[in-house]
Design a protein around this motif. Structure first.
Motif, PDB file in Angstrom:
ATOM      1  N   PHE A 149       1.997  -2.476   9.832  1.00 24.43           N
ATOM      2  CA  PHE A 149       3.267  -2.455   9.109  1.00 24.43           C
ATOM      3  C   PHE A 149       4.305  -3.316   9.823  1.00 24.43           C
ATOM      4  O   PHE A 149       5.065  -4.054   9.186  1.00 24.43           O
ATOM      5  CB  PHE A 149       3.784  -1.019   8.957  1.00 24.43           C
ATOM      6  N   ALA A 150       4.321  -3.246  11.146  1.00 26.54           N
ATOM      7  CA  ALA A 150       5.260  -4.078  11.909  1.00 26.54           C
ATOM      8  C   ALA A 150       4.976  -5.556  11.678  1.00 26.54           C
ATOM      9  O   ALA A 150       5.902  -6.364  11.522  1.00 26.54           O
ATOM     10  CB  ALA A 150       5.174  -3.734  13.391  1.00 26.54           C
ATOM     11  N   TRP A 202      -6.179 -14.085   9.915  1.00 30.47           N
ATOM     12  CA  TRP A 202      -6.055 -12.628   9.907  1.00 30.47           C
ATOM     13  C   TRP A 202      -6.484 -11.976  11.219  1.00 30.47           C
ATOM     14  O   TRP A 202      -6.146 -10.830  11.473  1.00 30.47           O
ATOM     15  CB  TRP A 202      -6.842 -12.023   8.748  1.00 30.47           C
ATOM     16  N   TRP A 203      -7.244 -12.683  12.059  1.00 33.96           N
ATOM     17  CA  TRP A 203      -7.568 -12.103  13.373  1.00 33.96           C
ATOM     18  C   TRP A 203      -6.460 -12.501  14.342  1.00 33.96           C
ATOM     19  O   TRP A 203      -6.398 -13.628  14.798  1.00 33.96           O
ATOM     20  CB  TRP A 203      -8.920 -12.595  13.870  1.00 33.96           C
ATOM     21  N   MET A 204      -5.587 -11.559  14.666  1.00 34.18           N
ATOM     22  CA  MET A 204      -4.369 -11.891  15.392  1.00 34.18           C
ATOM     23  C   MET A 204      -4.372 -11.383  16.836  1.00 34.18           C
ATOM     24  O   MET A 204      -3.343 -11.354  17.490  1.00 34.18           O
ATOM     25  CB  MET A 204      -3.159 -11.330  14.651  1.00 34.18           C
ATOM     26  N   ALA A 230      -3.084  -6.553   5.121  1.00 40.06           N
ATOM     27  CA  ALA A 230      -1.859  -5.963   4.566  1.00 40.06           C
ATOM     28  C   ALA A 230      -0.631  -6.791   4.876  1.00 40.06           C
ATOM     29  O   ALA A 230       0.303  -6.865   4.069  1.00 40.06           O
ATOM     30  CB  ALA A 230      -1.681  -4.537   5.093  1.00 40.06           C
ATOM     31  N   GLN A 231      -0.624  -7.444   6.057  1.00 36.56           N
ATOM     32  CA  GLN A 231       0.542  -8.243   6.423  1.00 36.56           C
ATOM     33  C   GLN A 231       0.720  -9.449   5.512  1.00 36.56           C
ATOM     34  O   GLN A 231       1.793 -10.049   5.447  1.00 36.56           O
ATOM     35  CB  GLN A 231       0.446  -8.700   7.884  1.00 36.56           C
ATOM     36  N   PHE A 232      -0.333  -9.814   4.782  1.00 41.75           N
ATOM     37  CA  PHE A 232      -0.255 -10.933   3.849  1.00 41.75           C
ATOM     38  C   PHE A 232      -0.084 -10.472   2.399  1.00 41.75           C
ATOM     39  O   PHE A 232       0.018 -11.294   1.489  1.00 41.75           O
ATOM     40  CB  PHE A 232      -1.521 -11.793   3.940  1.00 41.75           C
ATOM     41  N   GLY A 233      -0.111  -9.174   2.187  1.00 41.33           N
ATOM     42  CA  GLY A 233      -0.009  -8.656   0.827  1.00 41.33           C
ATOM     43  C   GLY A 233      -1.337  -8.476   0.130  1.00 41.33           C
ATOM     44  O   GLY A 233      -1.392  -8.216  -1.074  1.00 41.33           O
ATOM     45  N   TRP A 234      -2.460  -8.592   0.876  1.00 40.46           N
ATOM     46  CA  TRP A 234      -3.768  -8.366   0.250  1.00 40.46           C
ATOM     47  C   TRP A 234      -3.862  -6.925  -0.244  1.00 40.46           C
ATOM     48  O   TRP A 234      -3.319  -5.995   0.361  1.00 40.46           O
ATOM     49  CB  TRP A 234      -4.892  -8.591   1.251  1.00 40.46           C
ATOM     50  N   TYR A 294       0.800  -1.215   0.000  1.00 42.76           N
ATOM     51  CA  TYR A 294       0.000   0.000   0.000  1.00 42.76           C
ATOM     52  C   TYR A 294       0.842   1.278   0.000  1.00 42.76           C
ATOM     53  O   TYR A 294       0.308   2.362   0.205  1.00 42.76           O
ATOM     54  CB  TYR A 294      -0.923   0.016   1.222  1.00 42.76           C
ATOM     55  N   ALA A 295       2.140   1.160  -0.173  1.00 39.98           N
ATOM     56  CA  ALA A 295       3.002   2.334  -0.043  1.00 39.98           C
ATOM     57  C   ALA A 295       3.808   2.594  -1.312  1.00 39.98           C
ATOM     58  O   ALA A 295       4.379   1.675  -1.903  1.00 39.98           O
ATOM     59  CB  ALA A 295       3.953   2.162   1.151  1.00 39.98           C
TER      60      ALA A 295
END
Length: 377
Positions: free
Chosen positions: A134-135, A197-199, A161-165, A40-41
């Protein structure tokens, strides 16, 4: 390239909601990796660290002090992620601050990529949520100093986002976020992608309800929808995205074989036509898999760089270990493998079934497989 001059706000090309900025050799190396893990950046770094693939990867180079770049980033981005020392960032952004309702989120990452620090606009600007996401994406430790800030629900614009979705469109991000925060009935339908995804240790909020299919979600009449899928939705399902966001997990593998010297444009055209026939989203492509004889094939390498896809090659022996439907003595004669596109896709996806067996078009052979993910939740 962006030339920075005192008294001038530079012209930049904003494509994504966040900006990622690096100014050191090590920071640039990390930033290039982070840009793949967190899609996303937009990435910015100094011209002296140019590596030759920036145009293809849509990386923006700048010449001059980063202090002169920040005003443009402040005006256009929802958040700015800096691989710059905390003290330097604080000094540079101080003259740009307006108020907490308007300032973008600002994060700082140390040069070794160990910590992600929420610096500015933690609550309203979303820096705290962005810090955690992001972390997670880069495997660092989040540092959030706001004592009362606790992540209680899904950050809609960073979901997965942590998975690249990635999401199809940002049009409904704000309205869906409002539904989530205001504890309205939000339907979640997942057809592909990572399930864990629910962490958080606490249970998911009760206003977020998981449905096994779009049909059941439509019947439930939710006020908002999060739809996680790699397929193109049908017309009758569009009611779900009247106030909904479609997320594209990286779940598709393309097994590719091609004749030597095949142009990138021909390979991409075959991919586009094939995915359209299968009603699958190109945004969900995770990787291209092929035989190691093609590891230096220019057309393939250019395509991989253009889309930031993973690229994996296998030896003939590795491909021959995979059971598949269409072995070929002719292919074996020239490559030592009884097939390329089919076994390569199957091996990478870690599956026994293909969404598409071998299809030949011009100089290109393509197969498509879907990555299997472990169950979560």
């Amino acid at each position: 390239m962006i030339s920075l001059r005192e008294g001038e706000i530079p012209v930049i090309e904003k494509r994504k909601p966040y900006a990622l900025v690096a100014i050191t050799k090590h920071g640039v190396a990390h930033a290039r990796s982070y840009a793949e893990k967190f899609p996303y950046a937009d990435l910015y770094y100094m011209k002296k660290f140019e590596q030759g693939d920036e145009a293809v990867r849509q990386i923006q180079l700048f010449d001059g002090t980063v202090r002169l770049l920040l005003p443009a980033l402040f005006q256009q981005y929802k958040g700015i992620i800096c691989i710059i020392s905390l003290g330097a960032v604080v000094r540079m952004i101080a003259p740009l601050l307006i108020d907490k309702k308007k300032d973008p989120a600002v994060l700082v990452i140390d040069d070794k990529g160990q910590y992600v620090v929420s610096v500015l606009s933690g609550h309203i600007g979303g820096a705290n949520a962005l810090t955690n996401e992001f972390a997670n994406a880069i495997g660092a430790t989040p540092v959030v100093t706001t004592a009362s800030d606790v992540q209680k629900t899904i950050p809609v614009d960073l979901f997965g986002a942590q998975f690249g979705w990635v999401w199809d469109s940002e049009e409904k991000l704000t309205s869906v976020s409002a539904s989530v925060v205001n504890e309205e009935h939000v339907a979640i339908v997942q057809e592909a992608g990572e399930r864990n995804w629910w962490m958080y240790e606490r249970p998911m909020p009760t206003n977020l309800k998981i449905y096994p299919s779009t049909k059941e979600a439509i019947n439930a009449k939710p006020q908002a929808t999060l739809l996680i899928t790699d397929r193109l939705i049908d017309a009758h399902e569009e009611v779900l995205i009247e106030n909904g966001v479609i997320y594209r997990p990286k779940s598709l593998v393309l097994g590719i074989g091609c004749n030597r010297g095949t142009e990138m444009e021909e390979i991409e055209q075959v991919i586009d036509e094939t995915l359209a026939e299968l009603h699958l989203s190109k945004q969900s492509v995770k990787a291209v898999a092929t035989i190691n004889l093609k590891k230096n094939e220019i057309g393939l390498l250019s395509l991989i760089a253009k889309h930031n896809w993973s690229f994996v090659t296998y030896t003939p022996e590795q491909l021959n270990e995979m059971p598949f439907q269409n072995p070929s003595e002719t292919v074996f004669k020239y490559t030592g493998a009884y097939g390329v596109s089919e076994p390569a896709a199957l091996r990478y996806a870690n599956t026994k079934e293909l969404l598409l067996e071998k299809k030949k078009s011009g100089n290109v052979t393509i197969s498509v497989a879907k990555v299997t993910f472990e169950e979560g939740l």
